[in-house]
Design an enzyme around this catalytic site. Structure first.
Site, PDB file in Angstrom:
ATOM      1  CG  ASN A 171      -0.221  -0.063   2.513  1.00 22.13           C
ATOM      2  OD1 ASN A 171       0.509   0.857   2.846  1.00 22.13           O
ATOM      3  ND2 ASN A 171      -0.372  -1.151   3.254  1.00 22.13           N
ATOM      4  NE  ARG A 172      -1.882   4.810  -4.047  1.00 25.55           N
ATOM      5  CZ  ARG A 172      -1.352   5.094  -5.224  1.00 25.55           C
ATOM      6  NH1 ARG A 172      -0.302   5.869  -5.299  1.00 25.55           N
ATOM      7  NH2 ARG A 172      -1.886   4.601  -6.320  1.00 25.55           N
TER       8      ARG A 172
END
Ligand code: C5P
Length: 444
Positions: free
Chosen positions: A225-226
């Protein structure tokens, strides 16, 4: 970086050519760069090109009488604000850890009293080797900062993994952070947004999770994820500055290890849970990590092959739920820290508090820090907002709400560093309140 003096030590790896770009970028930012290179580095990049870009003489020979008379390795090691070793090979790390001084680069590193930032680059197997891991641990405990290595394809065809030199933006950020750390005033008590106090949390052990987790699909692919890890790292740093003993358990990030913090690097949610359990007992636990909710049930042993032109044959990934680390620790019968804090990142701004409140109840933690990570949450953060998520994930700013038993505090938008400092102050105040309450009860 205007006017700062950086001594760049270039090791002998294929990534040495990337130093040309680094020197140019540092000089563009106003830094003066002096270069020392190892003999092996000369196989990959020439002193002529490094000298042309740094606009200075390039040093490589310990026994060059002219050089020693002109400047000498002791002066080289001292006339810098920061020493950057990039790329640092496994051999150079081993020499540093062992305290060897058999060439100019290693002598400079032995003689210096300046901060050292190391950017390793090597084959993933060399990086994963226990000898290298031992050397890295040793160097970190000596106060050496690291940036990278990053994941990716290697120069050797078909090889991929952790071992690439950190990319240019990460190198520049790490260098900037090291320089800022030197400029930062000595921690002292101050306003909510000032540096965290030097002894607010003395004697307390804090465990912090940060960053994303990577869940393997096959040996080269993963689900991620970011999350950048910036908020968790900032909290770890503020806690250390407040005198706490800090254990930071970090998923893969591109951030340099914060000074004065014991850090464990992990990849998956299950590794993270294991590391958190191993780090207990603790007085306080703060869970900032964006843990992957799911992992691939059975990752493939080999790289999954593509069947060209056939979506019908695309692999189906069977996902299973990961353990909830926060919930596990908050509801643990044994070794539960007395203050457990979770984070709630949500994209539905108007239901942020509602979701955060529900999380507080469900997970059994004491506080929740809620933040809006929707696309429009922060246009001023400096993060790349071209992606799906907004500026908070990866950016430098955050706007949070603190949910405790006492109610909800809405904090204005501020830098992640200031959120960290303010959170540490809130924790210290809470502990102080508890201690005086215990004293009163004990006295009555
Ligand atoms: O459920 P959600 O992921 O929104 O919860 C966020 C909080 O729970 C964060 O504090 C995060 O670090 C923690 N968490 C965790 N383990 C998981 C999922 C979330 O510790 N598997």
């Amino acid at each position: 970086m205007n006017g700062t003096r950086i001594l760049l030590i270039v090791g002998g790896g294929i990534a040495a050519y990337k130093c040309l770009e680094l020197i140019r970028a540092l000089r563009d930012r106003g830094a003066c760069v002096r270069v020392v290179m190892t003999k092996a580095a000369m196989q990959f990049v020439t002193p002529l090109s490094l000298g042309a870009l740094s606009n200075d003489k390039v040093y490589s020979d310990l026994f060059d009488l002219n050089d020693e008379q002109e400047i000498g390795h002791i002066r080289l090691s001292r006339e810098a604000d920061l020493i950057v070793v990039a790329p640092a090979t496994a051999n150079l790390l081993a020499k540093m850890a062992g305290g060897h001084g058999d060439d100019l680069a290693s002598c400079v590193l032995l003689a210096t009293d300046k901060p050292v930032l190391v950017a390793p680059a090597m084959n993933p197997k060399m990086w994963a080797h226990r000898a290298t891991a031992r050397n890295v641990e040793l160097l970190k405990s000596d106060g050496i900062a690291f940036v990278g290595p990053a994941h990716g394809e290697m120069a050797e065809s078909g090889e991929a993994g952790e071992g690439r030199l950190a990319d240019l933006p990460s190198l520049l950020t790490a260098i900037d952070q090291q320089l800022q750390r030197q400029r930062a005033p000595t921690p002292a008590a101050g306003p909510a947004t000032g540096p965290a106090s030097g002894n607010l949390l003395r004697g307390k052990h804090i465990v912090i999770t940060a960053g994303p987790t990577h869940e393997p699909i096959d040996p080269v692919r993963y689900i991620a994820n970011r999350s950048s890890g910036k908020q968790g790292y900032a909290i770890a740093q503020a806690a250390a500055q407040a005198g706490a003993t800090v254990t930071l358990i970090a998923g893969p990030t591109n951030l340099p290890d914060p000074a004065g913090v014991a850090i464990h690097h992990v990849e998956t949610a299950r590794d993270m849970l294991q590391s958190v359990r191993a780090a207990l007992p603790a007085d306080i636990a703060i869970f900032t990590a964006a843990v992957a909710d799911w992992r691939v049930d059975v990752p493939a042993d080999h790289k999954i092959k593509k069947n060209k032109g056939s979506s019908a044959n695309a692999p189906a990934l069977r996902l299973v739920e990961n353990p909830d680390i926060l919930q596990n620790i908050a509801k643990a019968k044994k070794d539960r820290p007395s203050l457990v804090i979770g984070f709630a990142a949500e994209t539905q701004t108007n239901r942020l508090i509602e979701f955060a409140q529900a999380k507080l109840d469900k997970k059994g933690c004491d506080w929740i820090v809620a933040n809006d990570v929707s696309v429009d949450a922060d246009e001023t953060s400096g993060a790349n907002t071209a992606g799906v998520m907004g500026g908070v994930m990866g950016g430098d700013n955050n706007r949070v709400h603190l949910l405790t038993q006492e109610g909800i505090e809405d904090w204005p938008q501020m830098s992640k560093r200031d959120v960290a400092r303010r959170l540490i102050k809130a924790i210290a105040k809470h502990i102080d309140g508890q201690t005086s309450l215990e004293r009163k009860v004990g006295a009555s």
